[in-house]
Enzyme design. Structure first.
Site, PDB file in Angstrom:
ATOM      1  N   ARG A 109     -14.439   0.728   7.801  1.00  0.00           N
ATOM      2  CA  ARG A 109     -14.617   2.179   7.857  1.00  0.00           C
ATOM      3  C   ARG A 109     -16.000   2.602   7.401  1.00  0.00           C
ATOM      4  O   ARG A 109     -16.309   3.790   7.411  1.00  0.00           O
ATOM      5  CB  ARG A 109     -13.610   2.814   6.905  1.00  0.00           C
ATOM      6  N   ARG A 111       2.858  14.927  12.114  1.00  0.00           N
ATOM      7  CA  ARG A 111       3.327  13.549  11.895  1.00  0.00           C
ATOM      8  C   ARG A 111       4.451  13.500  10.863  1.00  0.00           C
ATOM      9  O   ARG A 111       4.410  14.162   9.838  1.00  0.00           O
ATOM     10  CB  ARG A 111       2.178  12.679  11.402  1.00  0.00           C
ATOM     11  N   ARG A 161       3.253  12.580   4.848  1.00  0.00           N
ATOM     12  CA  ARG A 161       2.307  11.882   3.971  1.00  0.00           C
ATOM     13  C   ARG A 161       1.557  12.862   3.073  1.00  0.00           C
ATOM     14  O   ARG A 161       1.198  13.948   3.519  1.00  0.00           O
ATOM     15  CB  ARG A 161       1.280  11.124   4.840  1.00  0.00           C
TER      16      ARG A 161
HETATM   17  P1  AP5 Z   1      -5.058   5.436   7.141  1.00  0.00           P
HETATM   18  O1  AP5 Z   1      -3.632   5.308   6.869  1.00  0.00           O
HETATM   19  O2  AP5 Z   1      -5.770   4.340   7.839  1.00  0.00           O
HETATM   20  O3  AP5 Z   1      -5.279   6.831   7.859  1.00  0.00           O
HETATM   21  P2  AP5 Z   1      -6.268   7.321   9.021  1.00  0.00           P
HETATM   22  O4  AP5 Z   1      -7.323   6.387   9.463  1.00  0.00           O
HETATM   23  O5  AP5 Z   1      -6.719   8.660   8.558  1.00  0.00           O
HETATM   24  O6  AP5 Z   1      -5.391   7.323  10.243  1.00  0.00           O
HETATM   25  P3  AP5 Z   1      -3.982   7.951  10.374  1.00  0.00           P
HETATM   26  O7  AP5 Z   1      -2.953   7.004   9.845  1.00  0.00           O
HETATM   27  O8  AP5 Z   1      -3.944   9.344   9.874  1.00  0.00           O
HETATM   28  O9  AP5 Z   1      -3.901   8.096  11.953  1.00  0.00           O
HETATM   29  P4  AP5 Z   1      -3.736   7.037  13.114  1.00  0.00           P
HETATM   30  O10 AP5 Z   1      -5.018   6.955  13.873  1.00  0.00           O
HETATM   31  O11 AP5 Z   1      -3.123   5.758  12.642  1.00  0.00           O
HETATM   32  O12 AP5 Z   1      -2.720   7.842  14.011  1.00  0.00           O
HETATM   33  P5  AP5 Z   1      -1.137   7.679  14.212  1.00  0.00           P
HETATM   34  O13 AP5 Z   1      -0.869   6.565  15.165  1.00  0.00           O
HETATM   35  O14 AP5 Z   1      -0.417   7.697  12.926  1.00  0.00           O
HETATM   36  O15 AP5 Z   1      -5.844   5.688   5.765  1.00  0.00           O
HETATM   37  C1  AP5 Z   1      -5.395   6.633   4.823  1.00  0.00           C
HETATM   38  C2  AP5 Z   1      -6.380   6.698   3.671  1.00  0.00           C
HETATM   39  O16 AP5 Z   1      -6.460   5.411   3.011  1.00  0.00           O
HETATM   40  C3  AP5 Z   1      -7.826   7.029   4.051  1.00  0.00           C
HETATM   41  O17 AP5 Z   1      -8.044   8.427   4.146  1.00  0.00           O
HETATM   42  C4  AP5 Z   1      -8.595   6.392   2.880  1.00  0.00           C
HETATM   43  O18 AP5 Z   1      -8.538   7.224   1.751  1.00  0.00           O
HETATM   44  C5  AP5 Z   1      -7.794   5.126   2.589  1.00  0.00           C
HETATM   45  N1  AP5 Z   1      -8.305   3.958   3.348  1.00  0.00           N
HETATM   46  C6  AP5 Z   1      -7.656   3.289   4.343  1.00  0.00           C
HETATM   47  N2  AP5 Z   1      -8.433   2.319   4.835  1.00  0.00           N
HETATM   48  C7  AP5 Z   1      -9.601   2.364   4.136  1.00  0.00           C
HETATM   49  C8  AP5 Z   1     -10.816   1.642   4.218  1.00  0.00           C
HETATM   50  N3  AP5 Z   1     -10.998   0.652   5.104  1.00  0.00           N
HETATM   51  N4  AP5 Z   1     -11.806   1.968   3.362  1.00  0.00           N
HETATM   52  C9  AP5 Z   1     -11.663   2.960   2.436  1.00  0.00           C
HETATM   53  N5  AP5 Z   1     -10.537   3.705   2.327  1.00  0.00           N
HETATM   54  C10 AP5 Z   1      -9.523   3.415   3.176  1.00  0.00           C
HETATM   55  O19 AP5 Z   1      -0.864   9.040  15.014  1.00  0.00           O
HETATM   56  C11 AP5 Z   1      -0.987  10.303  14.375  1.00  0.00           C
HETATM   57  C12 AP5 Z   1       0.093  11.256  14.919  1.00  0.00           C
HETATM   58  O20 AP5 Z   1      -0.160  11.500  16.303  1.00  0.00           O
HETATM   59  C13 AP5 Z   1       1.521  10.665  14.837  1.00  0.00           C
HETATM   60  O21 AP5 Z   1       2.421  11.712  14.563  1.00  0.00           O
HETATM   61  C14 AP5 Z   1       1.761  10.086  16.228  1.00  0.00           C
HETATM   62  O22 AP5 Z   1       3.135  10.089  16.582  1.00  0.00           O
HETATM   63  C15 AP5 Z   1       0.932  11.029  17.107  1.00  0.00           C
HETATM   64  N6  AP5 Z   1       0.341  10.356  18.260  1.00  0.00           N
HETATM   65  C16 AP5 Z   1      -0.155   9.086  18.323  1.00  0.00           C
HETATM   66  N7  AP5 Z   1      -0.646   8.835  19.547  1.00  0.00           N
HETATM   67  C17 AP5 Z   1      -0.471   9.963  20.277  1.00  0.00           C
HETATM   68  C18 AP5 Z   1      -0.780  10.338  21.627  1.00  0.00           C
HETATM   69  N8  AP5 Z   1      -1.378   9.470  22.464  1.00  0.00           N
HETATM   70  N9  AP5 Z   1      -0.461  11.600  22.025  1.00  0.00           N
HETATM   71  C19 AP5 Z   1       0.128  12.483  21.188  1.00  0.00           C
HETATM   72  N10 AP5 Z   1       0.457  12.192  19.897  1.00  0.00           N
HETATM   73  C20 AP5 Z   1       0.150  10.952  19.450  1.00  0.00           C
END
Ligand code: AP5
Length: 208
Positions: free
Chosen positions: A88, A122, A152
């Site tokens: 990241r 979500r 969350r």
């Molecule tokens: P993390 O859990 O990795 O969160 P994120 O990157 O912010 O990603 P999300 O989980 O929010 O979204 P996603 O892209 O996985 O989407 P999803 O499939 O769930 O990290 C959380 C925290 O941890 C960070 O903020 C940081 O603090 C820390 N962290 C983690 N890794 C780190 C690192 N490497 N370094 C430092 N800190 C770190 O989908 C989202 C929603 O949309 C769901 O409801 C889903 O059903 C819906 N959806 C999915 N696809 C579609 C589609 N095609 N159309 C419509 N809806 C859809």
């Protein structure tokens, strides 16, 4: 296959990672899931991480790099792995180079204005980790394992805006980083989960 999934918060990394890992038999390494597991257990790492995630800030690089290095050394990664949420930062990407080679970086591209709606709708399952969206699933109980769904802590609107800001500042530079070394492929993430998965499968055919 050794893959990275890149994308903004809410782009659908977790949704696609689940499908890719199952279809190709890869270990799914989600740093967000790993941190949430530590928070749930109340470990020192979990308490420390929560102080960052609750504000939408990144957990310090050294902590995350050590966590990923250990995870990649586990046996189930011998047949390939999929990194979801790591790297990241450029610093994390540089560290990854010393840990493992990578075959492809798949960037899921979604317009910023869609991200907030995706994240605020979500619902998560505490039992099996499944993720749902209220536009596709209205139930309050997980249809896979029966646990009650929850929101969350870092999905509050003000935190979401900061997560997107942090993504733009610290993670987006990785698009150029992986374009420059020829590993980056992008898919249009502004389509249904099924259509996005089909696009990813087309890209992954290049690796077979
Ligand atoms: P993390 O859990 O990795 O969160 P994120 O990157 O912010 O990603 P999300 O989980 O929010 O979204 P996603 O892209 O996985 O989407 P999803 O499939 O769930 O990290 C959380 C925290 O941890 C960070 O903020 C940081 O603090 C820390 N962290 C983690 N890794 C780190 C690192 N490497 N370094 C430092 N800190 C770190 O989908 C989202 C929603 O949309 C769901 O409801 C889903 O059903 C819906 N959806 C999915 N696809 C579609 C589609 N095609 N159309 C419509 N809806 C859809």
């Amino acid at each position: 296959m050794k893959l990275i999934l890149l994308g903004a918060p809410g782009a659908g990394k977790g949704t696609q990672a689940e499908r890719i890992a199952e279809q190709y038999g890869l270990a799914h390494i989600s740093t967000g899931d790993m941190l949430r597991a530590e928070m749930k257990k109340g470990t020192e790492l979990g308490v420390m991480a929560k102080s960052f995630t609750d504000k939408g800030e990144l957990v310090p690089d050294d902590v995350i790099i050590a966590m990923v290095q250990k995870r990649i050394s586990e046996r189930d990664c011998d047949n390939g792995f999929l990194l979801d949420g790591f790297p990241r930062t450029v610093n994390q990407a540089d560290a990854l180079k010393t840990i493992s080679d990578i075959d492809m970086v798949v960037n899921i591209d979604v317009p910023t204005e869609r991200l907030v709606a995706r994240i605020s709708g979500r619902r998560m399952c505490p039992g099996c980790g499944a993720s749902f969206h209220i536009s596709m699933y209205r139930g309050s109980i997980c249809d896979k394992c029966g646990a009650e769904l929850y929101i969350r802590d870092d999905d509050k609107e003000e935190t979401v805006y900061n997560r997107i800001k942090v993504y733009n500042e610290k993670t987006q530079p990785l698009i150029d980083y992986y374009t420059d070394n020829g590993l980056l492929k992008s898919v249009d993430g502004d389509k249904s989960p099924e259509q996005v998965f089909e696009s990813i499968k087309v890209l992954l055919k290049e690796l077979k």
